[in-house]
Design an enzyme around this catalytic site. Structure first.
Site, short mmCIF file in Angstrom:
data_model
loop_
_atom_site.label_atom_id
_atom_site.label_comp_id
_atom_site.label_asym_id
_atom_site.label_seq_id
_atom_site.Cartn_x
_atom_site.Cartn_y
_atom_site.Cartn_z
CG HIS A 224 42.69 52.35 23.90
ND1 HIS A 224 41.36 52.00 24.08
CD2 HIS A 224 43.11 52.81 25.11
CE1 HIS A 224 41.00 52.25 25.32
NE2 HIS A 224 42.04 52.74 25.97
CG ASP A 254 39.13 50.47 22.07
OD1 ASP A 254 40.26 49.94 21.97
OD2 ASP A 254 38.87 51.36 22.90
N GLY A 335 42.86 54.50 33.16
CA GLY A 335 43.36 53.21 33.64
C GLY A 335 42.31 52.13 33.71
CB SER A 337 41.29 51.50 28.86
OG SER A 337 40.77 52.71 28.39
CB SER A 352 35.92 51.82 24.40
OG SER A 352 36.55 52.59 23.40
#
Length: 383
Positions: A224, A254, A335, A337, A352
């Site tokens: 993502h 992801d 942030g 991720s 994720s």
């Protein structure tokens, strides 16, 4: 997936982007057991209340446990029911579905536990729920196989447990199921903040994520955190390009990887600890359930916890469904991720999403690393 526009100008702020990509070495079966940075040592001591030697013992024990689990999984075949590591006792418990398999577990140095369902039966229920996910109510936030309880846990919004129970009945769950209130609605960690490792643009807005681990020619991150074909940048408004997203899958999984093309950006084996140091990645052996893990992200730095479950399906707030995630007790925030997860110096995955935060605590999920490497035939770089 909750995202916010950049709220302030970056101006002359210097962004320190250490791509967590690796130097010369490739994955090796022989890795140092306690070659961790002072920052990671401090984080693990704080998280688990251990001395420095205790942290070393923990890392060595869970590396040995991972090898034992892999060997018994192969040797026991369908009698293998799962495995659990205890960070307090350093014991590995291997679950079996046939009592006659207990002796082999003891001979391998692990503690046998007879279970009614076991890993295969629980995963069958998870797969059935995955197949019915599009019909599941929005109040159901996810599900996972919990080896500790030998049951499948379905998480629901408070007051909506009956809808989760109805879902379990609809899929004909044969193994035990438990419905629990979710601590919060899961979200992905791609919120806009200033001064972070890398940016990407989507729909006219700028977003930020954390770099994951290095591979030959680039780095891995969360799916993502950029669509395939999009560019990644060191800063906003995109004056220094790092590379291009060469592959991206989200939802369902992801995972993504970025091919580095920008001049001056060299993949290394280092994970940024956001305190002036780095941790060198030595391999990607998957740690068992119950093992300690630490994560690095541009928003909250280092935080540690334990692996609670593997192969969890999560339904994020935007109704994006992701399967195969690992559930942990470590916290994370917007942030973070795409950021790195380590068990000692063994790479585990990329952040994720989750619920909660690092003030009050929460649950965070990571996309395991090895499926990312396998999907795009990538080689993890190690030191």
């Amino acid at each position: 997936m909750r995202r916010h526009p950049v709220a302030r100008s970056i101006g002359t702020t210097t962004l320190s982007l250490t791509l967590v990509l690796a130097g010369a070495g490739l994955v090796s079966a022989e890795t140092p057991t306690a070659d961790i940075s002072p920052e990671q040592m401090a984080a693990m001591r704080a998280a688990f209340g251990l001395s420095a030697s205790g942290v070393t013992d923990l890392i060595e024990a869970q590396e040995e446990a991972a090898e034992t689990e892999a060997a018994l999984r192969e040797d026991l075949g369908e009698d293998f029911g799962g495995a659990l590591f205890d960070v307090d006792t350093l014991d590995l418990t291997v679950q079996v579905t046939d009592p006659s398999a207990s002796e082999a577990v003891r001979d391998a140095g692990a503690v046998p536990e007879l279970v009614d369902n076991g890993e295969a039966a629980l995963e069958a229920v998870v797969e059935a729920l995955d197949a019915a996910a599009d019909e599941a109510p929005a109040t159901v936030h996810g599900w996972y196989a919990d080896p500790v309880r030998d049951a499948v846990v379905i998480e629901s919004a408070p007051g909506h447990e009956a809808e989760a129970e109805a879902l379990a009945e609809r899929v004909g769950a044969e193994a035990d199921t438990v419905v629990e209130e979710s601590a919060g609605t899961p979200r992905t960690y791609a919120d806009i903040v200033g001064g972070n490792p890398y940016y990407f643009q989507e729909g006219g807005g700028w977003y930020v994520c954390s770099v994951g681990f290095g591979v030959v020619g680039g780095y891995v991150t969360a799916g993502h955190c950029g669509a395939e074909g999009s560019d990644t940048w060191r800063d906003v408004p995109g004056t220094e390009r790092i590379g291009t997203v060469a592959g991206s899958v989200f939802p369902t999984s992801d995972m993504a990887w970025v091919r580095v093309t920008g001049p001056g950006f060299v993949p290394t084996a280092e994970v940024n600890d956001y305190d002036g140091g780095t941790v060198t990645v030595t391999g990607s052996t998957e740690a068992p359930v119950g093992a300690s893990v630490c994560r690095s992200g541009q928003t909250t730095g280092w935080h540690c916890g334990v692996v609670e479950a593997k192969n969890q399906t999560v339904r994020y707030s935007g109704n994006e469904r992701v399967q195969g995630l690992t559930r942990t007790t470590a916290c994370a925030e917007g942030g973070d991720s795409g950021g790195s997860w380590l068990a000692g110096t063994e790479a585990q995955g990329v952040t994720s999403g989750g619920s909660g935060n690092c003030t009050f605590g929460g649950t965070t999920y990571f996309q395991p690393l090895n499926p990312i490497l396998e999907r795009w035939d990538l080689t993890l770089l190690t030191g």
